[in-house]
Scaffold this active site. Structure first.
Site, PDB file in Angstrom:
ATOM      1  N   HIS A 132     -38.893  26.765 -10.233  1.00  0.00           N
ATOM      2  CA  HIS A 132     -38.022  25.905 -11.034  1.00  0.00           C
ATOM      3  C   HIS A 132     -36.792  25.594 -10.205  1.00  0.00           C
ATOM      4  CE1 HIS A 132     -36.323  24.123 -14.703  1.00  0.00           C
ATOM      5  NE2 HIS A 132     -35.172  24.521 -14.186  1.00  0.00           N
ATOM      6  N   CYS A 133     -36.539  24.310  -9.998  1.00  0.00           N
ATOM      7  CA  CYS A 133     -35.456  23.890  -9.115  1.00  0.00           C
ATOM      8  C   CYS A 133     -34.238  23.470  -9.932  1.00  0.00           C
ATOM      9  CB  CYS A 133     -35.928  22.728  -8.230  1.00  0.00           C
ATOM     10  SG  CYS A 133     -34.663  22.124  -7.103  1.00  0.00           S
ATOM     11  N   PRO A 134     -33.121  24.205  -9.851  1.00  0.00           N
ATOM     12  CA  PRO A 134     -31.921  23.819 -10.602  1.00  0.00           C
ATOM     13  C   PRO A 134     -31.300  22.527 -10.081  1.00  0.00           C
ATOM     14  CG  PRO A 134     -31.453  25.672  -9.147  1.00  0.00           C
ATOM     15  CD  PRO A 134     -32.934  25.456  -9.099  1.00  0.00           C
ATOM     16  N   GLU A 154     -33.324  20.142 -11.919  1.00  0.00           N
ATOM     17  CA  GLU A 154     -33.436  20.592 -13.312  1.00  0.00           C
ATOM     18  C   GLU A 154     -34.838  20.320 -13.853  1.00  0.00           C
ATOM     19  OE1 GLU A 154     -32.155  22.854 -16.237  1.00  0.00           O
ATOM     20  OE2 GLU A 154     -31.005  22.399 -14.439  1.00  0.00           O
TER      21      GLU A 154
END
Length: 267
Positions: free
Chosen positions: A128-130, A133
C-alpha cells in the site's frame, strides 16, 4: 470531515499536484535554461518539459484512482461456470490450501493479501503506497512502474534545470534572496529524485524475479513460500519472461497453476 477527506486520499493527491506545479512554475519563472529558451523563441524544450510534467501528473492519477485488483468474489465461486476452471482452482496436494480472509471473509487467490488501509483483499498484492494513497497490485503495478520511470525523468531534468538557474550575489544574504525559491525547489527535487530512483530500482529488480514487495519482505510468514529455499521462487520464469509477462500481458493469472507447475512434487 477532515479525517474523511484524508482517508479518501483527497489531501494527498491535491498536495502532490500543487507541489508539482509550484516547482514547475519556479523553474519557468527563474533565469533557468527554460526561461532562456523562451526568451530566444526556442519553445521546443520548454514545451517538451511541460508535456512530460503533465504526463507524470496524469499517470499519478491513473495509478492512484484505478482498481489495483480488488478481490470481489470468492475465488472458487467465480469459476463455477466451468468445470475445468473449477478443477484447476481446487488446491492439489503440492499446492497450499487457499485461505479465507479473516476481515472480508472472501477466499483469497494465491499471492493476494488483505490491505488494512483499503480494507479490501488485493490480487498479487505488492504494497500500500501512501504516496498515491492506493494499493499497488495486479492491475496497476505495471502502471506504477511506468509512472516511476516518467517521474524520474521529470525529476532529473528538473534537477538539471534548477542547477542552471542560480545567479551570483555579492553577499550570502543577497544570493539567498535571489535564489531562495530556486534552492527550495532544488532541495525538493533532489530528495524526490533519490526516493524515486530507489523505488524504481527495487521494483524493476522484484519484477525481474517475479516477486512482490510483500513476498520479499514477509517470505518466512507466507504459507506458499515459507517452505521454499532462500533462493527458490516458484513464480520465476527467467528475467525476460518475467518482464514480458509483467509489462505486456494484461490478464488475470491463475497463480495456483503456475505454483503447481513449478513446485517440486512431493515424493
Amino acid at each position: 470531515m477532515v479525517q474523511s477527506l484524508f482517508r479518501s486520499g483527497f489531501l494527498v493527491r491535491v498536495s502532490h499536484t500543487v507541489l508539482t506545479w509550484v516547482v514547475t512554475l519556479i523553474l519557468f519563472l527563474h533565469n533557468t535554461d527554460l526561461r532562456r529558451c523562451e526568451e530566444r523563441g526556442e519553445l521546443l524544450l520548454p514545451a517538451l518539459f511541460f508535456l512530460l510534467v503533465l504526463l507524470s501528473v496524469l499517470l499519478y492519477f491513473i495509478v492512484s484512482l484505478m482498481d489495483p485488483g480488488f478481490v470481489l468474489t470468492d475465488t472458487l465461486k467465480a469459476g463455477q461456470g466451468s468445470d475445468e476452471e473449477m478443477e484447476s482452482m481446487i488446491p492439489q496436494p503440492s499446492t497450499p490450501r487457499l485461505r479465507r480472509c479473516g476481515f472480508c471473509l472472501l477466499q483469497q487467490p494465491m499471492r493476494a493479501k488483505h490491505c488494512q488501509t483499503c480494507k479490501r483483499c488485493v490480487r498479487r498484492f505488492d504494497h500500500h503506497c501512501p504516496w498515491i494513497e492506493n494499493c499497488v497490485g495486479e492491475r496497476n503495478h505495471r502502471w506504477f512502474v511506468v509512472y516511476l520511470l516518467v517521474q524520474l525523468l521529470v525529476l532529473l531534468w528538473a534537477l538539471h534545470i534548477a542547477l542552471s538557474g542560480f545567479s551570483p550575489g555579492v553577499t550570502w544574504e543577497v544570493w539567498f534572496r535571489a535564489n531562495g525559491f530556486l534552492l527550495a525547489a532544488l532541495a525538493v527535487v533532489g530528495v524526490f529524485s533519490g526516493v524515486v530512483l530507489l523505488l524504481l530500482g527495487c521494483h524493476l529488480y522484484l519484477v525481474s524475479i517475479n516477486c512482490t514487495t510483500w513476498e520479499f519482505m514477509s517470505r518466512h510468514r507466507i504459507s506458499y513460500l515459507k517452505n521454499c529455499g532462500d533462493e527458490e521462487n516458484p513464480f520465476d520464469r527467467g528475467v525476460f519472461c518475467n518482464l514480458w509477462d509483467f509489462f505486456c500481458l494484461c490478464r488475470t493469472v491463475m497463480w495456483e497453476q503456475v505454483y503447481q507447475k513449478n513446485s517440486p512434487n512431493p515424493a
